[in-house]
Structures are given as structure tokens and as C-alpha cells.
Scaffold this motif. Structure first.
Motif, short mmCIF file in Angstrom:
data_model
loop_
_atom_site.label_atom_id
_atom_site.label_comp_id
_atom_site.label_asym_id
_atom_site.label_seq_id
_atom_site.Cartn_x
_atom_site.Cartn_y
_atom_site.Cartn_z
N TYR A 116 13.30 -1.27 2.40
CA TYR A 116 12.51 -0.06 2.11
C TYR A 116 13.09 1.10 2.90
O TYR A 116 12.55 1.50 3.94
CB TYR A 116 11.03 -0.28 2.44
N PRO A 117 14.22 1.65 2.48
CA PRO A 117 14.93 2.64 3.30
C PRO A 117 14.21 3.96 3.45
O PRO A 117 14.42 4.66 4.44
CB PRO A 117 16.26 2.82 2.56
N ILE A 118 13.37 4.33 2.50
CA ILE A 118 12.59 5.55 2.66
C ILE A 118 11.12 5.17 2.71
O ILE A 118 10.61 4.48 1.82
CB ILE A 118 12.82 6.53 1.48
N LEU A 119 10.45 5.60 3.77
CA LEU A 119 9.02 5.31 3.91
C LEU A 119 8.17 6.54 3.60
O LEU A 119 7.03 6.41 3.21
CB LEU A 119 8.72 4.81 5.33
N ARG A 120 8.76 7.73 3.82
CA ARG A 120 7.99 8.96 3.55
C ARG A 120 8.76 9.81 2.55
O ARG A 120 9.94 10.13 2.75
CB ARG A 120 7.79 9.74 4.84
N TYR A 121 8.10 10.17 1.45
CA TYR A 121 8.69 11.04 0.43
C TYR A 121 7.95 12.37 0.51
O TYR A 121 6.83 12.49 -0.02
CB TYR A 121 8.52 10.43 -0.96
N ALA A 166 0.85 -1.20 0.00
CA ALA A 166 0.00 0.00 0.00
C ALA A 166 0.88 1.24 0.00
O ALA A 166 2.03 1.20 0.44
CB ALA A 166 -0.91 0.01 1.24
N VAL A 167 0.34 2.32 -0.54
CA VAL A 167 0.93 3.65 -0.32
C VAL A 167 -0.22 4.61 -0.02
O VAL A 167 -1.38 4.34 -0.34
CB VAL A 167 1.72 4.22 -1.52
N ARG A 168 0.12 5.72 0.61
CA ARG A 168 -0.84 6.82 0.85
C ARG A 168 -0.29 8.06 0.16
O ARG A 168 0.91 8.35 0.25
CB ARG A 168 -1.00 7.17 2.33
N LEU A 169 -1.22 8.79 -0.48
CA LEU A 169 -0.87 10.10 -1.03
C LEU A 169 -1.79 11.08 -0.30
O LEU A 169 -3.02 10.96 -0.40
CB LEU A 169 -1.10 10.10 -2.54
N ILE A 170 -1.22 12.00 0.46
CA ILE A 170 -2.04 12.80 1.38
C ILE A 170 -2.79 13.89 0.61
O ILE A 170 -2.20 14.61 -0.21
CB ILE A 170 -1.19 13.44 2.50
N ASP A 210 6.05 0.01 10.86
CA ASP A 210 7.00 -0.73 11.70
C ASP A 210 7.56 0.17 12.81
O ASP A 210 8.76 0.19 13.06
CB ASP A 210 8.12 -1.36 10.85
N GLY A 211 6.67 0.96 13.42
CA GLY A 211 7.04 1.79 14.58
C GLY A 211 7.61 3.15 14.24
O GLY A 211 7.82 3.97 15.13
N GLU A 212 7.87 3.40 12.94
CA GLU A 212 8.42 4.70 12.56
C GLU A 212 7.28 5.66 12.22
O GLU A 212 6.36 5.32 11.48
CB GLU A 212 9.35 4.58 11.34
N LYS A 213 7.40 6.88 12.78
CA LYS A 213 6.32 7.84 12.62
C LYS A 213 6.48 8.62 11.31
O LYS A 213 7.48 9.31 11.11
CB LYS A 213 6.36 8.81 13.82
N CYS A 214 5.49 8.50 10.43
CA CYS A 214 5.52 9.23 9.15
C CYS A 214 4.44 10.30 9.20
O CYS A 214 3.24 9.98 9.13
CB CYS A 214 5.24 8.30 7.98
N GLU A 215 4.84 11.56 9.37
CA GLU A 215 3.89 12.67 9.38
C GLU A 215 3.21 12.75 8.02
O GLU A 215 3.84 12.48 6.99
CB GLU A 215 4.62 14.00 9.62
N MET A 216 1.95 13.15 8.03
CA MET A 216 1.21 13.26 6.78
C MET A 216 0.98 14.73 6.43
O MET A 216 0.24 15.41 7.12
CB MET A 216 -0.14 12.57 6.90
N GLU A 217 1.61 15.18 5.37
CA GLU A 217 1.33 16.52 4.86
C GLU A 217 0.88 16.39 3.42
O GLU A 217 1.29 15.47 2.71
CB GLU A 217 2.58 17.40 4.95
N ARG A 218 0.08 17.36 2.97
CA ARG A 218 -0.53 17.29 1.65
C ARG A 218 0.52 16.98 0.56
O ARG A 218 1.56 17.62 0.51
CB ARG A 218 -1.23 18.61 1.33
N GLY A 219 0.23 16.00 -0.27
CA GLY A 219 1.13 15.64 -1.37
C GLY A 219 2.21 14.63 -1.01
O GLY A 219 2.87 14.09 -1.90
N LEU A 227 4.05 11.19 -0.10
CA LEU A 227 3.85 9.78 -0.43
C LEU A 227 4.43 8.95 0.71
O LEU A 227 5.60 9.13 1.08
CB LEU A 227 4.56 9.43 -1.74
N ILE A 228 3.61 8.08 1.28
CA ILE A 228 4.06 7.23 2.39
C ILE A 228 3.87 5.77 1.99
O ILE A 228 2.77 5.37 1.57
CB ILE A 228 3.28 7.55 3.68
N LEU A 229 4.95 4.99 2.12
CA LEU A 229 4.88 3.57 1.75
C LEU A 229 4.49 2.72 2.95
O LEU A 229 4.98 2.96 4.05
CB LEU A 229 6.25 3.06 1.27
N THR A 230 3.63 1.75 2.73
CA THR A 230 3.46 0.67 3.71
C THR A 230 3.54 -0.64 2.93
O THR A 230 2.52 -1.23 2.55
CB THR A 230 2.14 0.78 4.49
N PRO A 231 4.78 -1.08 2.68
CA PRO A 231 4.98 -2.26 1.83
C PRO A 231 4.44 -3.54 2.48
O PRO A 231 4.23 -3.59 3.69
CB PRO A 231 6.50 -2.34 1.70
#
Ligand code: GTQ
Length: 346
Positions: free
Chosen positions: A212-217, A114-118, A129-138, A140-144
Motif C-alpha cells: 500500500y505505497p500511498i496511504l493519503r490521497y 477501512a478508508v476515511r474521507l475527511i 503503521d506509524g506514518e502520520k496522515c494529516e486530515m484535510e477536507r476531501g 482519502l486515507i487508507l487503513t488497509p
């Protein structure tokens, strides 16, 4: 190509005798499963207008508490695949997910990626996996596949994001399932910024998550890259691809993610490709022409196009437009199915 015999050309008793033994004749279906030269996609060209769907999503927030939904999502379903099958394309699932202030979408992990696009709102975050990914508009957050994730919201306005999953493919493969998890206790770890433009940690760095070294772009970085590419007038197509910086390959295994910038009033004809594609407008007003179908899209609208379509993107404004793109090319390339055709080919 020769027209082949149909089921009706066979004696009824013979067809019944076949059915009774769980066998079917190939020739009546041969042209459907192997159509000449070009696939016959079920995927229709569809647009989902955010301003039309948003009130319905907010209504879902009143009608169904998060505890009774787990994931409060309105699925963007393509009628060509039948709405109840919840497919945007044969491989991609899309949903708009709503999280209200103070809500928590419980921890789980599943086999689909899955991915999320805010899309809107502030103060929510996904833990991967316990890492906090802040959600800001635009963003991309991975949840492989296989990674624990839960969504939380400490802010004070509705937060909405677009989910993109390879659920239709994984479900078709009878490989789709979920496991329930436990809420992250105590502090979340925040993702250290250890990857930069052209920079990866040297070999002796202890990687927590090398796969998956980057979870939030963050969108701000993507937008900056697009703008500086666009300033070079020799570049015809201003596009960046989300990749895994350790491998240089696509960020995820099945669906590919990229972003396109259209300069003011730019008209961009895309190459015809063997995979379906999804467009989601982050900023601007874009006319999307797919074969004979035209959709006028604005901020947060989403559309899809089938394989081998003739696609033209037109920016109608005097300001740049930014489009998030998801396609099936990583999946098709791994299976040797990917190809491109000239716009003049049939
Ligand atoms: O947020 O984990 O749209 O599990 C569909 C399935 C979102 C999620 C969806 C999911 C999720």
C-alpha cells in the motif's frame, strides 16, 4: 419461469420431520436465492443528509466520552438490511466519526479494510503503521486490513470524517476481528512524497510498504486532475480512480474508490453495473436519481444505490460539483461476478 411449490404445499408433519434433521427443501426458496436474470437486492436507495445528522453526532460528543466509545461513530445504516446490522450495502459499511480537540481514538488493527474521507475540521491526523496522515477536507486515507491505526487531534475544532469499510462482507465471512495496539511513541514518521503523476521509485528504492505505497490521497491533487480532464469537451464522464501506483490496480482489494466531477449543469447517466454504489458530495448541489427515487444532495451528504440501478447525476449549479464514489467492483471482478448492462435492458 414455472412457479414452484411452496412450504405450505407440503404436509406439516413432513416439514417438521425435515426440520428435526436440519434439512430444508430447496424448491420453496429457489426463486429467492436464484431470481430470474436480476438479483433482488435488500439494499434500498437511501440518502443521509449531513445537516440532519451533524447535530446528533455533536450530541454523541457530549453524551459519550471517547474512552467509552473507542470510535465515536454514527453508522449510516440501510433499513433494507435492518438498521442493527449496520450495512449501507451488502458489502459496504459507512459511518460518520467525530473526534474532538485533544482526543485520541486508540491504536488497533482489524481484518476489514477501512478508508476515511475527511468531511470537516482541521488538526486531526490518523497514524497508519506509524506514518502520520494529516486530515484535510476531501482527503482519502487508507487503513488497509491488518495495518495499525489510531486517530489523534491537535487542533481546536471538531473533526468529522466518513468511514468506509468492507465490514459487512468480512463479518459475513466470519473473518472479522480486532487487535489492540499501543500508542505511537515519540515522533510519527511523515509520508515522504515519493510518488508523483506517472512516477514511481525505481526498483532499487527501499520500499517500506510496497503493498500500500500511498496511504493519503490529498483532495487538492484529485480536484486538479478532475478539472483538467473536464476542460477537454470530448470527455463524457469526468472521473478519476484511486489506484495503487505500484500495481496500477485499485487502491484496495474489496471496495473501489473514485471521484466524479460534474461540469456546471451537467446531467450524467451512469452505466448500469452489477455492484452497489455510494455517493458522497464533496462540493456542490447534485440531484441523484436512482430508478424512481430522487434525492437532492448538497455538501457532505451521502447516498447509496443498489446493483443494476438506473442512476442519473444532475448538477443543479452553475459551478462544478465533486462527488466521492465507493463501489464493490474490485470485489465483484475478483470473483467473476461483475457485469454491465445497457440502460434499455430490463
Ligand atoms: O476508525 O478504526 O467506523 O475500527 C468502524 C470501525 C471506524 C476506525 C469505524 C473502526 C473504525
Amino acid at each position: 419461469m414455472e412457479r414452484l411449490a411452496t412450504l405450505e404445499d407440503l404436509p406439516k408433519e413432513y416439514v417438521e420431520a425435515l426440520t428435526a434433521k436440519n434439512v430444508v427443501p430447496l424448491w420453496p426458496s429457489l426463486r429467492d436465492v436464484l431470481p430470474p436474470y436480476t438479483p433482488k437486492p435488500k439494499t434500498q436507495t437511501i440518502a443521509w443528509k449531513y445537516q440532519e445528522i451533524r447535530p446528533l453526532l455533536m450530541q454523541a460528543g457530549e453524551l459519550t466520552p471517547i474512552e467509552k466509545a473507542e470510535r465515536r461513530v454514527l453508522v449510516l445504516a440501510n433499513p433494507g438490511h435492518k438498521l442493527e446490522n449496520m450495512c449501507a450495502t451488502s458489502v459496504m459499511y459507512l459511518g460518520l466519526q467525530l473526534l474532538l480537540p485533544g482526543e485520541w481514538a486508540p491504536s488497533h488493527r482489524h481484518t476489514p479494510n477501512a478508508v476515511r474521507l475527511i468531511v470537516e475540521g482541521n488538526g486531526a491526523y490518523t497514524s497508519v503503521d506509524g506514518e502520520k496522515c494529516e486530515m484535510e477536507r476531501g482527503d482519502l486515507i487508507l487503513t488497509p486490513s491488518g495495518m495499525w491505526h489510531e486517530h489523534s487531534h491537535d487542533g481546536d475544532s471538531e473533526v468529522v470524517w466518513l468511514d468506509v469499510l468492507d465490514l459487512p462482507l468480512v463479518y459475513y465471512a466470519e473473518a472479522s476481528y480486532v487487535e489492540e495496539g499501543e500508542k505511537v511513541k515519540g515522533e510519527h514518521s511523515t509520508i515522504p512524497v515519493i510518488y508523483g503523476p506517472g512516477i514511481v521509485p525505481t526498483e532499487n528504492f527501499q520500499r517500506n510498504n510496497a503493498q500500500y505505497p500511498i496511504l493519503r490521497y490529498p483532495w487538492a491533487n484529485t480536484k486538479k486532475s478532475l478539472e483538467s480532464i473536464a476542460s477537454n469537451e470530448d470527455v463524457d464522464m469526468v472521473q478519476v480512480t484511486y489506484i495503487n501506483p505500484e500495481t496500477g490496480k485499485d487502491a484496495q482489494n474489496v471496495i473501489g474508490f473514485s471521484a466524479i466531477m460534474l461540469r456546471p449543469n451537467e446531467v450524467l447517466r451512469l452505466p448500469r453495473r452489477s455492484c452497489a454504489v455510494i455517493f458522497h458530495i464533496i462540493e456542490g448541489k447534485v440531484v441523484v436519481d436512482v430508478d424512481e427515487v430522487r434525492h437532492e444532495l448538497i455538501n457532505s451528504d451521502t447516498s447509496c444505490a443498489p446493483c443494476f440501478a438506473h442512476i442519473t447525476l444532475t448538477n443543479q449549479n452553475d459551478t462544478p460539483a465533486f462527488i466521492f464514489v465507493a463501489d464493490e467492483s474490485p470485489f465483484q471482478k475478483k470473483l467473476g461476478l461483475y457485469s454491465e448492462r445497457q440502460r434499455t435492458d430490463v
